[in-house]
Scaffold this motif. Structure first.
Motif, PDB file in Angstrom:
ATOM      1  N   PHE A 172       0.838  -1.200   0.000  1.00  0.00           N
ATOM      2  CA  PHE A 172       0.000   0.000   0.000  1.00  0.00           C
ATOM      3  C   PHE A 172       0.872   1.249   0.000  1.00  0.00           C
ATOM      4  O   PHE A 172       2.078   1.166   0.272  1.00  0.00           O
ATOM      5  CB  PHE A 172      -0.966  -0.003   1.193  1.00  0.00           C
ATOM      6  CG  PHE A 172      -0.343   0.299   2.530  1.00  0.00           C
ATOM      7  CD1 PHE A 172      -0.306   1.597   3.033  1.00  0.00           C
ATOM      8  CD2 PHE A 172       0.203  -0.727   3.307  1.00  0.00           C
ATOM      9  CE1 PHE A 172       0.260   1.871   4.279  1.00  0.00           C
ATOM     10  CE2 PHE A 172       0.762  -0.461   4.553  1.00  0.00           C
ATOM     11  CZ  PHE A 172       0.792   0.836   5.042  1.00  0.00           C
ATOM     12  N   ILE A 218      -3.862   3.920  -0.869  1.00  0.00           N
ATOM     13  CA  ILE A 218      -4.115   2.942  -1.928  1.00  0.00           C
ATOM     14  C   ILE A 218      -3.511   1.615  -1.518  1.00  0.00           C
ATOM     15  O   ILE A 218      -2.312   1.524  -1.259  1.00  0.00           O
ATOM     16  CB  ILE A 218      -3.492   3.405  -3.262  1.00  0.00           C
ATOM     17  CG1 ILE A 218      -4.090   4.756  -3.674  1.00  0.00           C
ATOM     18  CG2 ILE A 218      -3.707   2.348  -4.353  1.00  0.00           C
ATOM     19  CD1 ILE A 218      -3.458   5.347  -4.928  1.00  0.00           C
ATOM     20  N   ARG A 225      -3.209  -2.496  -2.493  1.00  0.00           N
ATOM     21  CA  ARG A 225      -3.470  -3.482  -3.555  1.00  0.00           C
ATOM     22  C   ARG A 225      -3.975  -4.779  -2.932  1.00  0.00           C
ATOM     23  O   ARG A 225      -3.243  -5.767  -2.765  1.00  0.00           O
ATOM     24  CB  ARG A 225      -2.227  -3.733  -4.399  1.00  0.00           C
ATOM     25  CG  ARG A 225      -2.605  -4.523  -5.645  1.00  0.00           C
ATOM     26  CD  ARG A 225      -1.475  -4.832  -6.559  1.00  0.00           C
ATOM     27  NE  ARG A 225      -1.767  -6.089  -7.230  1.00  0.00           N
ATOM     28  CZ  ARG A 225      -0.906  -6.786  -7.921  1.00  0.00           C
ATOM     29  NH1 ARG A 225       0.342  -6.362  -8.033  1.00  0.00           N
ATOM     30  NH2 ARG A 225      -1.267  -7.924  -8.475  1.00  0.00           N
ATOM     31  N   TYR A 227      -7.877  -2.712  -5.901  1.00  0.00           N
ATOM     32  CA  TYR A 227      -7.387  -1.771  -4.905  1.00  0.00           C
ATOM     33  C   TYR A 227      -8.483  -1.459  -3.898  1.00  0.00           C
ATOM     34  O   TYR A 227      -9.659  -1.319  -4.263  1.00  0.00           O
ATOM     35  CB  TYR A 227      -6.916  -0.483  -5.601  1.00  0.00           C
ATOM     36  CG  TYR A 227      -5.782  -0.800  -6.555  1.00  0.00           C
ATOM     37  CD1 TYR A 227      -4.465  -0.802  -6.123  1.00  0.00           C
ATOM     38  CD2 TYR A 227      -6.053  -1.212  -7.865  1.00  0.00           C
ATOM     39  CE1 TYR A 227      -3.427  -1.179  -6.969  1.00  0.00           C
ATOM     40  CE2 TYR A 227      -5.022  -1.587  -8.718  1.00  0.00           C
ATOM     41  CZ  TYR A 227      -3.715  -1.575  -8.268  1.00  0.00           C
ATOM     42  OH  TYR A 227      -2.707  -1.968  -9.101  1.00  0.00           O
TER      43      TYR A 227
END
Lengths: 127, 359
Positions: free
Chosen positions: B172, B184, B186, B195
């Protein structure tokens, strides 16, 4: 929502009936398919089976729910919509056309079914 | 009882979603339809309102060691910028919740928990962490939307104007979008490249709409979220995981690599029942609560989750079965209207998912 055809008869359990001489075609209504959501499985009777009024004759499953099919008519099944076995989504896309369920040779004239206006009032009450 | 509303509930209502209560929240079940949304996520990108989930921030001197004793996650090998899946266990090793822990720094973490468990999780963590370690419930201030699907990376990069190829699976980063903090991660719950995106609650709707500007993105409800996660073989807490079962019973014993003396560690290896993945040919679904029997008719277990699997064209399910019978290959599921032949399979049920794709 698709309009409910004027020429059909409707049951409280959301099946439609189209009388064609001494036979009837039965399906589920737009209200029913909309309530169920995406239909993934339809269980139909076999040709030759006997249907009785207000008796279960199969079932419909969606991703989230399962529901009995309740017969609006009495008679012998003369045809079933075999295309629904692999493409039950026709009941969602075209409930009054390609999504028909069974064709029945009537044993008696159907009674106690609603016309489109009465059925729409029934649906409005259920919403 | 009136349900809680996320920052996006009004948006869903205005866009014709079918709404229903879930874990105390009023949530979108579907927009155009579960099957269409499921397929769209597998092929393009789906956007999910996940604001109902809970987020806690944990920080302060000693947080690393204290959290290591509170949860099953192996924090020894968790570097800053990485997150990890694991469990909050009771003393007996039963699963109180499954959660993802993000490490920002040596002693700074975020825990993301299930909505239905959030209040209890907070109380349990507060009790397990010393007073010098701060535990803050940041759920209300935090908006969370998940962008999932093979085209999610392209969409995200083009909408925020930043390259995200460096993020590996379970990595992230913290960045900004139009001056607003954006985390964000993943990760996801669909088996696809995707995401989980965290923004301040008050900017969630603007961010959601920004992502939807891209024609490859469609909003997806909890109905398809459930079929996507089940195909990916991911358990749902409250159905496939509960306080009466251990991570080992849920088939996640190999994740228990932490060497810390965490609560429930001994019991976590216990296995009286096993969560067995089942495949049923045909379209008639097994459903939560259906009895599972051996071919000779002996009832041995019950279905925890079951559904028609849109990407597989058959029915899949999870079921609790006594460990002694978990090695069997064939079972019968007594569904409401028929007995269904089921075969034990491996997870993921759906093997074409892009979640771990190398970028």
């Amino acid at each position: 929502m698709a309009a409910n055809p004027q020429a059909l008869l409707y049951s409280k359990t959301h099946e439609w009936t189209r009388i064609e001489g001494d036979e009837a075609v039965v399906g589920i209504t737009d209200f029913a398919q909309e309530s169920l959501g995406d239909i993934t499985y339809v269980e139909l009777p076999a040709v030759g089976d006997r249907l009785d009024v207000e008796k279960e004759f199969g079932s419909v499953e969606s991703v989230k729910a399962a529901s009995d099919l309740v017969s609006p008519v009495a008679g012998e099944v003369v045809a079933i919509n075999e295309a629904l076995e692999n493409a039950p989504e026709a009941c969602n896309a075209d409930p009054y056309g390609k999504g028909w369920l069974v064709r029945v040779k009537l044993a008696a004239k159907p009674e106690g079914l609603m016309d489109a206006a009465a059925y729409e009032a029934h649906c409005a009450a259920e919403r | 009882m009136s349900e809680l509303r996320t920052p996006l509930t009004a948006w869903h209502e205005a866009h014709g979603a079918k709404m229903a209560p879930f874990a105390g929240w009023l949530m979108p079940i579907q927009y155009e339809g579960i099957l269409a949304e499921h397929v769209h996520t597998r092929q393009h990108a789906g956007l999910f309102d996940i604001c109902h989930m809970g987020e806690f921030r944990i920080e302060g001197p000693g947080a690393d060691a204290a959290l290591s004793r509170a949860v099953s996650h192996n924090l020894q090998t968790l570097a800053p910028g990485k997150c990890r899946y694991g469990f909050l266990l009771n003393e007996q090793g039963g699963v109180l919740d499954d959660c993802i822990i993000y490490r920002f720094a040596q002693d700074t973490f975020m825990v993301v928990v299930n909505a239905a468990c959030a209040a209890n999780d907070f109380a349990v963590l507060r009790e397990r962490l010393p007073q010098g370690v701060a535990l803050a419930d940041i759920s209300e201030a935090t908006g969370k939307v998940d962008l999932q699907g093979p085209e999610s990376l392209d969409v995200l990069e083009s909408r925020i104007g930043q390259n995200m190829h460096h993020l590996g699976y379970f990595g992230f980063c913290e960045t900004t979008w139009q001056g607003v903090p954006l985390l964000i991660s993943r990760t996801g719950y669909t088996g696809e490249l995707g995401y989980e995106l965290y923004v301040p609650a008050e900017q969630t709707e603007a961010f959601w709409e920004t992502l939807l500007v891209d024609g490859r993105v469609k909003p997806v409800g909890l109905g398809a979220r459930d079929t996507l996660r089940l195909e990916a073989g991911l358990p749902l807490y409250g159905q496939d995981l509960d306080a009466d079962h251990t991570p080992t019973e849920a088939g996640m014993g190999r994740m228990l690599t932490s060497t810390a003396a965490y609560i429930g560690r001994e019991g976590a290896a216990r296995a009286q029942e096993m969560l067995v993945p089942l495949r049923i040919e045909g379209r008639r679904a097994a459903r939560h609560g259906d009895v599972v029997a051996l071919p000779d008719g002996t009832a041995v277990g019950r279905v925890t989750s079951g559904s028609f699997a849109p990407s597989l064209g058959c029915v899949i399910a999870f079921a609790w079965v006594p460990a002694a019978h978990a090695g069997a290959t064939d079972f019968t599921v007594r569904a409401a209207r028929a007995a269904l032949s089921a075969r034990r399979v491996e997870i993921p049920f759906y093997t074409q998912g892009t979640a771990r794709k190398k970028l």
